[in-house]
Every structure is written in structure tokens, then in C-alpha cells.
Design an enzyme around this catalytic site. Structure first.
Site, PDB file in Angstrom:
ATOM      1  N   ASP A   1      -8.165   3.760  -2.862  1.00 44.28           N
ATOM      2  CA  ASP A   1      -7.561   2.829  -2.035  1.00 44.28           C
ATOM      3  C   ASP A   1      -7.035   1.754  -3.300  1.00 44.28           C
ATOM      4  OD1 ASP A   1      -7.023   1.169   0.026  1.00 44.28           O
ATOM      5  OD2 ASP A   1      -8.750   0.582   0.614  1.00 44.28           O
TER       6      ASP A   1
ATOM      7  N   HIS B   1      -1.848   0.851   6.942  1.00 42.10           N
ATOM      8  CA  HIS B   1      -2.585   1.051   5.729  1.00 42.10           C
ATOM      9  C   HIS B   1      -2.694   2.400   4.985  1.00 42.10           C
ATOM     10  CE1 HIS B   1      -4.721  -0.085   2.054  1.00 42.10           C
ATOM     11  NE2 HIS B   1      -5.876   0.394   2.329  1.00 42.10           N
TER      12      HIS B   1
ATOM     13  N   CYS C   1       0.892  -1.159   0.011  1.00 41.28           N
ATOM     14  CA  CYS C   1       0.055  -0.139  -0.216  1.00 41.28           C
ATOM     15  C   CYS C   1       0.917   1.322  -0.114  1.00 41.28           C
ATOM     16  CB  CYS C   1      -0.998   0.055   1.054  1.00 41.28           C
ATOM     17  SG  CYS C   1      -0.305  -0.057   2.898  1.00 41.28           S
TER      18      CYS C   1
END
Length: 294
Positions: free
Chosen positions: A137, A117, A80
Site C-alpha cells: 500500500d 484507492h 495512489c
């Protein structure tokens, strides 16, 4: 040259044409919602999620040149912090207003877990503050295919995959103004809370600190075994150690165990990840439990 104070995403260092070619985006990107949705979908489906550098004993570095060299110039992916480091620079270069956020991955667990994250809160230039922003995302590995409106409470069906945002519960009396959100994903057994996040701005230096923990701590799941994902409208492919799982939007899934020597070929064929040099042999040794110093 002016001093880098740590704000922004250094988009002046980005090779935008190379990035657009990597994700298969053919067009003139503009800072509007339609472009953002198209870029998000193209990025998520073109660049896989993977932690292989960690398993091969190398550090994860988040300077833009390194991230771009790995995710754009080579047939590799990242996790991420790498994905959103790159995507933030792309969006900033095009003219979007980008704010980074960090989240706590839960996957249905009730236990409080650390913030590991990265997400992006994105607005078009001059967009009124009362209009919903778009939550990007691109670095989770399992979607969503396109951004979700925030604030928003509608369930999003994206090619059969289900996602939704819900206001979260603030449990600390000292932060009554905290705006907490939950990302949910639909599974065959119903909705599962995937992660939570607050609308508090994060910066590149925050990515660096969190990335160090995720890539080096023995408590991090990403230091224990290879974990690779490739997401598309048709399927989610997951390699967890030597187990290959394929899930469909219908809920159908299949699973098979791989021998360690099958993993490099599977990475290339299923995930589009081509390891070079002696990395295939090093990965097989890691999966065999052998010493990587060969």
C-alpha cells in the site's frame, strides 16, 4: 511489436536503476520477501503523496513514461494510482507476481463510498498458495512502511505506527464468495478503519477509469484543494489546503496555518516537492482563489 492487450504493467519500459536511485535503494533487488519489504519502505519514505497537478489544472496521466517522468525523474510525487502504477511495474520487472486491487476509503465513515484507492497483492515466484501473500500500500500517503501479510490477523507495529488487517463483512447475498478485507490504522483515539477492499483483480484500464473520476469529479476530495503527505518512521507531515499538520508515532501532533505564499517553500522544505516554472505562482493564485489562467 505485439499488440498491448492491457495485461501486466509494462515493466519493459521501466528504468529500474533510475527508480532505485530515486528511492535510495542500494543493492541488487531480488524477488523475495526481504527485498519487497525494503523496497516498500524506501518508496513510501522517498516519494510523497500529492495532488498538485489537479489543482494546477493539468490532467493526471497514468502511462508509465509520464508516471516515471514525474515520480522518478522529477522531485515530485503522486497519488495512489500513480504510485501503484509505478510500483507494480518495478515489482514485475524484478520478478514478483503482482495483482492489483481497488479499495473504498472510509476513514471510519459508515457510509458506502466509491472505490477510489489502489493496492497491490504480491507473491514471490513459485510461492505456495497456502502461504500468506504481502499486501503493498505505497500510495496512501500515511503508510504502512512495509507490506502486511494477507491473510493475517496480527497487529503490525512499524516504528511505532500501528496497522492491521481484518476480514470484512460481506453485505450482498449475491456474492457469497467475495473475500472482503479491512485495513485499520492506529490513531491516538484507537483503531480506525481506513479502507476496505475485495480480493478481485484490477487492471491498468481500471486504474484509468477510477483515476478519471478522482482527478476530475467535483465530488472528489482531490479536486478541491492541495493535499500532500510525507511519511517516515519519525513523522507524518500533511498539507491540507494551507494547514500544515505533523503527527508523531506517540500521538503527539502540531498544526499551523500557512499563508498561500508560504506553501511553495513548505512543499520544498518539508515534502521534497520542488515546483518549477510558473507553478509556484499558479499554486499561490489557486490558494488565493484566483484564476489559474495567468
Amino acid at each position: 511489436m505485439s499488440e498491448d492487450l492491457g495485461f501486466g504493467w509494462q515493466s519493459g519500459l521501466l528504468d529500474l536503476p533510475a527508480y532505485l536511485k530515486r528511492i535510495g535503494y542500494d543493492g541488487d533487488p531480488r524477488p523475495d520477501a526481504a527485498t519487497l519489504r525494503a523496497l516498500h519502505r524506501a518508496h513510501v519514505t522517498a516519494i510523497p503523496f500529492e495532488n498538485l497537478e489537479i489543482i494546477l489544472g493539468r490532467p493526471i496521466t497514468l502511462d508509465l513514461a509520464t508516471v516515471q517522468g514525474k515520480l522518478v525523474d522529477r522531485p515530485r510525487g503522486g497519488y495512489c494510482f500513480e504510485h501503484n502504477r509505478l510500483f507494480a511495474a518495478v515489482l514485475e520487472k524484478i520478478g514478483f507476481e503482482v495483482v492489483a486491487l481497488t479499495g473504498r476509503v472510509s476513514m471510519g465513515a459508515a457510509k458506502l463510498l466509491p472505490g477510489t484507492h489502489a493496492l497491490l497483492h504480491v507473491r514471490t515466484p513459485g510461492q505456495p498458495v497456502e502461504e500468506p501473500a504481502l499486501l503493498c500500500d505505497v500510495g496512501f500517503g500515511a503508510g504502512p512502511l512495509e507490506p502486511l501479510e494477507i491473510p493475517g490477523d496480527r497487529e503490525a507495529d512499524q516504528d511505532g505506527w500501528g496497522f492491521r488487517l481484518r476480514p470484512g463483512r460481506v453485505t450482498t447475498a449475491w456474492s457469497p464468495s467475495t473475500h472482503l478485507w479491512e485495513m485499520h490504522q492506529r490513531s491516538p483515539d484507537g483503531w480506525i478503519q481506513r479502507h476496505t477492499f475485495a480480493l478481485d483483480e484490477a487492471f491498468r484500464v481500471d486504474f484509468d477509469v477510477l483515476n478519471h473520476y478522482v482527478s476530475t469529479s467535483p465530488r472528489s476530495p482531490f479536486t478541491a484543494r492541495p493535499y500532500v503527505q510525507r511519511f517516515s518512521p519519525e513523522a507524518l507531515h500533511v498539507l491540507d489546503g494551507t494547514t500544515l499538520t505533523t503527527r508523531r508515532p506517540s500521538g503527539e501532533s502540531s498544526e499551523r496555518a500557512l499563508a498561500p505564499e508560504q506553501v511553495p517553500g513548505t512543499l520544498a522544505e518539508v515534502f521534497g516537492i520542488v515546483l518549477d516554472g510558473d507553478d509556484p505562482a499558479r499554486l499561490v493564485k489557486a490558494l488565493d482563489g484566483s484564476n489559474l489562467d495567468v
